[in-house]
Design an enzyme around this catalytic site. Structure first.
Site, PDB file in Angstrom:
ATOM      1  N   SER A 131       0.982  -1.078  -0.017  1.00 45.39           N
ATOM      2  CA  SER A 131       0.077   0.170   0.198  1.00 45.39           C
ATOM      3  C   SER A 131       0.939   1.115  -0.028  1.00 45.39           C
ATOM      4  O   SER A 131       1.979   1.238   0.436  1.00 45.39           O
ATOM      5  CB  SER A 131      -0.926   0.087   1.403  1.00 45.39           C
ATOM      6  OG  SER A 131      -1.393   1.370   1.464  1.00 45.39           O
ATOM      7  N   TYR A 144      -1.348  -0.920  10.268  1.00 47.65           N
ATOM      8  CA  TYR A 144      -1.634  -1.192   8.919  1.00 47.65           C
ATOM      9  C   TYR A 144      -0.396  -0.625   8.131  1.00 47.65           C
ATOM     10  O   TYR A 144       0.316  -1.168   7.438  1.00 47.65           O
ATOM     11  CB  TYR A 144      -2.719  -0.320   8.286  1.00 47.65           C
ATOM     12  CG  TYR A 144      -3.030  -0.747   6.781  1.00 47.65           C
ATOM     13  CD1 TYR A 144      -3.666  -1.877   6.504  1.00 47.65           C
ATOM     14  CD2 TYR A 144      -2.724   0.191   5.706  1.00 47.65           C
ATOM     15  CE1 TYR A 144      -3.988  -2.187   5.112  1.00 47.65           C
ATOM     16  CE2 TYR A 144      -3.117  -0.006   4.568  1.00 47.65           C
ATOM     17  CZ  TYR A 144      -3.545  -1.214   4.265  1.00 47.65           C
ATOM     18  OH  TYR A 144      -4.012  -1.449   2.696  1.00 47.65           O
TER      19      TYR A 144
END
Ligand code: NDP
Length: 241
Positions: A131, A144
């Site tokens: 990501s 995350y």
């Protein structure tokens, strides 16, 4: 001649029932691959195998299933991932562990367990779905962000370590892609406007646009690319002022 397609490739895609994973399953099948995919909740598609990537026993069963079916694996796409949208201090120990286990530790263990089958593969390749949150803060929370940053570093380490086995290892780093994971954010008009204001291409991405990048990195045509992370971000990471 190196292949511009995935004909005859034996491919495992984790988290293939929704969003980016489902689009990747479709893209790979369209390019001629033989695909098996996983999710915690299996669908009635015969190509779908129930496997929680955080569960050692589920992973062990998956490896046996792949060994029985193919005896080797040519491509692994580590796509399954999750997030709990809370600040660092709001998130409890169990929630941190869940995000890290799903996005990093489970996928990392799966690669270790699949290494013998990948070694036997034809022009084997791994693609990890990371990501842009690995590079800059995007409000997705620290757990995350660190899970995806570590996944990219694992990508580099394995690219070097597994070069001896001719296994290429790359990653993709998407910015906002319209999927069930991001719908709760994209459905908030103020958040959506803020996201577009930071995206040079002035729109969020579609799952098939990430699937295309994953497919390229899995093909023999990308044979000299390893240890890289390709952003699929509409220009997000390039925008300064
Ligand atoms: P979705 O939530 O839409 O789909 C996730 C898929 O992973 C589902 O098939 C889900 O099935 C599966 N999954 C979730 N947890 C597990 C688990 N523990 N074991 C096995 N499978 C699991 O997510 P997206 O398509 O949006 O995201 C896919 C990947 O892309 C993730 O790694 C995410 O972090 C990354 N990403 C997404 C972005 C976006 O904007 N959408 C941006 C950047 C990165 P089930 O629930 O049945 O297990």
């Amino acid at each position: 001649m190196l292949q511009w397609d995935l004909k005859g490739k034996r491919v495992l895609i984790t988290g293939g029932t929704r969003g980016i994973g489902a689009a990747t399953v479709h893209e790979f099948i369209a390019l001629g691959a033989e695909v098996l995919f996983t999710a915690r909740t299996a669908t009635d598609d015969p190509r779908c195998i129930a496997c929680d990537v955080t569960s050692p026993s589920d992973r062990a069963q998956l490896v046996v299933a792949l060994k029985d079916r193919w005896g080797a694996v040519d491509v692994v796409v580590n796509n399954a991932g999750t997030n709990i949208r809370k600040s660092w201090v709001e998130m409890n120990e169990q929630e941190h562990t869940h995000v890290l286990a799903t996005n990093l530790l489970g996928p990392a263990a799966l690669l270790r367990e699949l290494h013998p089958l990948l070694k036997r593969g034809r022009s084997p390749a791994v693609v990890n779905v990371a990501s842009v949150a690995a590079f800059v803060d995007v409000g997705s929370g620290g757990a995350y962000a660190m899970s995806k940053a570590a996944l990219i570093q694992l990508t580099r380490s394995l690219a070097v370590e597994w070069s001896a086995d001719r296994i290429r290892v790359n990653a993709v780093a998407p910015w906002y892609i319209r999927t069930p994971l991001t719908e709760p954010v994209l459905s908030q008009p103020d958040r959506y406007a803020r996201i577009l204001s930071r995206t040079p291409l002035q729109r969020v991405g579609e799952p098939h646009e990430v699937a295309a990048a994953i497919a390229f990195l899995s093909m023999e045509k990308s044979s000299y690319i390893t240890g890289q992370c390709l952003a699929v971000d509409g220009g997000f990471l390039s925008l300064g002022l």
